[in-house]
Design an enzyme around this catalytic site. Structure first.
Site, mmCIF file in Angstrom:
data_model
loop_
_atom_site.group_PDB
_atom_site.id
_atom_site.type_symbol
_atom_site.label_atom_id
_atom_site.label_comp_id
_atom_site.label_asym_id
_atom_site.label_seq_id
_atom_site.Cartn_x
_atom_site.Cartn_y
_atom_site.Cartn_z
ATOM 1 N N LYS A 113 0.827 -1.193 0.000
ATOM 2 C CA LYS A 113 0.000 0.000 0.000
ATOM 3 C C LYS A 113 0.872 1.258 0.000
ATOM 4 C CE LYS A 113 -4.103 1.617 2.580
ATOM 5 N NZ LYS A 113 -4.968 1.278 3.754
ATOM 6 N N SER A 168 -9.552 1.557 2.948
ATOM 7 C CA SER A 168 -8.650 2.385 2.173
ATOM 8 C C SER A 168 -7.592 1.584 1.401
ATOM 9 C CB SER A 168 -7.955 3.397 3.087
ATOM 10 O OG SER A 168 -7.141 2.741 4.057
ATOM 11 N N SER A 227 -10.048 -1.092 6.837
ATOM 12 C CA SER A 227 -9.477 -0.788 5.527
ATOM 13 C C SER A 227 -8.833 -1.949 4.802
ATOM 14 C CB SER A 227 -8.464 0.357 5.649
ATOM 15 O OG SER A 227 -9.117 1.567 5.932
#
Length: 471
Positions: free
Chosen positions: A79, A154, A178
């Site tokens: 990420k 996210s 997330s």
């Protein structure tokens, strides 16, 4: 199965048999990613040159009989908030500095030690401030099952990329759901491990709410990756050692397993298709010998506590950036920060006390129940470029995520498991929650569910029906 959807375990077997090399697999990954990036916008950065060098080294190890294990030569993404030395990690934000990192995060060091090939970084919303996949910096990330829908967030690009067959797995982070929410929206397995089981560098806006963990298309791959990254690191004083993780078989009886089920949390009920997915999962577990009962779960105060901590984190990020950079941040980020303006130190202390009480109530629940079964969200994936489903009457993305954030407050392990598709071809999912340190138990129950449903591969009778045309 298509070569684009080989699991990490299948790649390992192919490397060992000499049927495929890490270099060949990386080139497939790069071509697939180049093909799909304009469609999905899953990647924020490509580390092509270093990935090719890592793949060449892995290939030499495999040829020389010195492969490091199940990650060696397998492509992976991380990420955009995971530090990689020499690379720029922006956390999805225009407000972060455009400067390369100086050191790797602990997870990256563990991946490199295991021989993984890090392809690049995946998109995310601004500082992970919301549960969908758009940001002023990276634009909109789309769901591979239907490009008009959000992949969730996210860990948006992480989920979209794995579901689309770019890589077999990815590293995400989870401050209020997330990992679990995008895994659910994209038909993947994803786990938020017990807090501290995966070491992290400081830097999250949300402090000890945030956990790092894996997303994958199979529970087996999830277990392998978690085993590699779940190691303590002196740079994270809250990380702790524990036993390694084993790949669960998914076979056999679940006799003696005690499963509590709760579906109705908060003012917005879960959609009928998600309620049905939870009930069907409960029935499958019962058929395998588990003792399954509806049990009301007391999460009193969780939303108020999360709101205060979340809003304070957003305000801290914007304040540290300075007033001249405020307008660079996402509107949702600024909204939460503005709400923090009236918070006091006493309220913050009260929120931390409420967090401790919540953890105690959930620990008491798990004295009687081994696993808690819930929905992941109140809704399947909805349209892109909005924080809430149209016509829902909700005011915040947290309104459709009441099942996830309580367990960031308590630090318990929680994971998403695929549970079919609805009439619109949107993936459905369920959440499994365990007491602290029961991560392996969750993996075992998830494997049993996957054995019954087929997991990602079995999401629809006609196989995968991904919306990847128009390349």
């Amino acid at each position: 199965m298509s070569e684009d959807f080989r699991s990490a375990q299948e790649l390992h077997r192919a490397y060992a048999a000499g049927e495929l090399s890490p270099v060949e697999e990386l080139e497939r990954t790069l071509a697939r990613t180049e093909d799909l990036q304009p469609v999905l916008n899953a990647m924020s950065r490509m580390d092509t040159d270093t990935a090719r060098e890592q793949a060449r080294q892995a290939e030499q190890r495999w040829r020389g009989g010195s492969a490091r294990g199940p990650l060696d030569g397998v492509p992976i993404t991380v990420k955009d908030n995971v530090p990689v030395a020499g690379r720029i990690a922006r956390a999805g934000s225009r407000g972060t500095p455009d400067t390369p990192g100086r050191v790797n995060g602990p997870v990256v060091d563990r991946l490199l030690e295991a021989g993984a090939v890090i392809v690049g970084a995946t998109t995310m919303p601004d500082w992970g401030c919301k549960g969908v996949g758009d940001s002023p910096l990276w634009g909109t990330t789309r769901n591979p099952w239907d490009r008009s829908l959000t992949p969730g967030g996210s860990s948006s690009g992480a989920a979209a990329g794995v579901a689309a067959g770019m890589t077999p797995w990815s590293i995400g982070s989870d401050g209020a759901g997330s990992i679990r929410m995008p895994a659910g929206f994209c038909g993947l397995a994803g786990i938020k491990p017990t807090y501290g089981r995966v070491a992290m560098l400081p830097g999250s806006a949300f402090g000890s709410l945030s956990h790092q963990g894996p997303l994958a298309r199979t529970v087996g791959d999830l277990a392998i990756l978690l085993d590699a990254i779940a190691q303590p690191d002196d740079r994270d004083g809250m990380s702790w050692p524990g036993p390694g993780f084993q790949v669960p078989s998914g076979d056999g009886s679940l006799d003696g397993l005690r499963v509590a089920v709760d579906i109705d949390w908060g003012p917005y009920p879960a959609a009928p298709e998600l309620r049905a997915a939870v009930q069907q999962t409960a029935d499958r577990l019962a058929a395998r010998g588990a003792w399954v009962e509806p049990v009301p779960v007391d999460v009193t105060g969780a939303r108020e506590t999360l709101d205060l901590l979340w809003e304070t984190g957003c305000a801290a990020v914007i304040d540290h950036a300075g007033p001249e950079r405020r307008e660079l941040f996402d509107e949702t980020m600024r909204y939460f920060a503005d709400r923090a303006a009236g918070h006091t130190a006493i309220q913050y202390a009260d929120a931390m006390a409420s967090r401790t009480l919540l953890a105690g109530r959930l620990a008491a629940l798990h004295r009687d129940w081994d696993v808690l079964l819930t929905p992941v969200t109140t809704t399947p994936a909805f349209e892109v470029d909005t924080d809430i489903p149209a016509g829902s009457g909700m005011e915040s993305w947290l309104d459709w995520a009441p099942y996830t954030y309580p367990f960031n407050l308590t630090g318990q392990p929680a994971m998403t498991v695929p549970a079919g598709v609805d009439e619109r071809n949107r993936p459905l999912a369920i959440q499994l929650v365990g007491p602290r340190f029961a991560d392996q138990r969750l993996l075992a129950v998830a494997a049993a569910i996957e054995a019954e449903t087929g997991g990602f591969v079995g999401l629809s009778d006609g196989g995968r029906r991904l919306d990847l045309e128009g390349r």
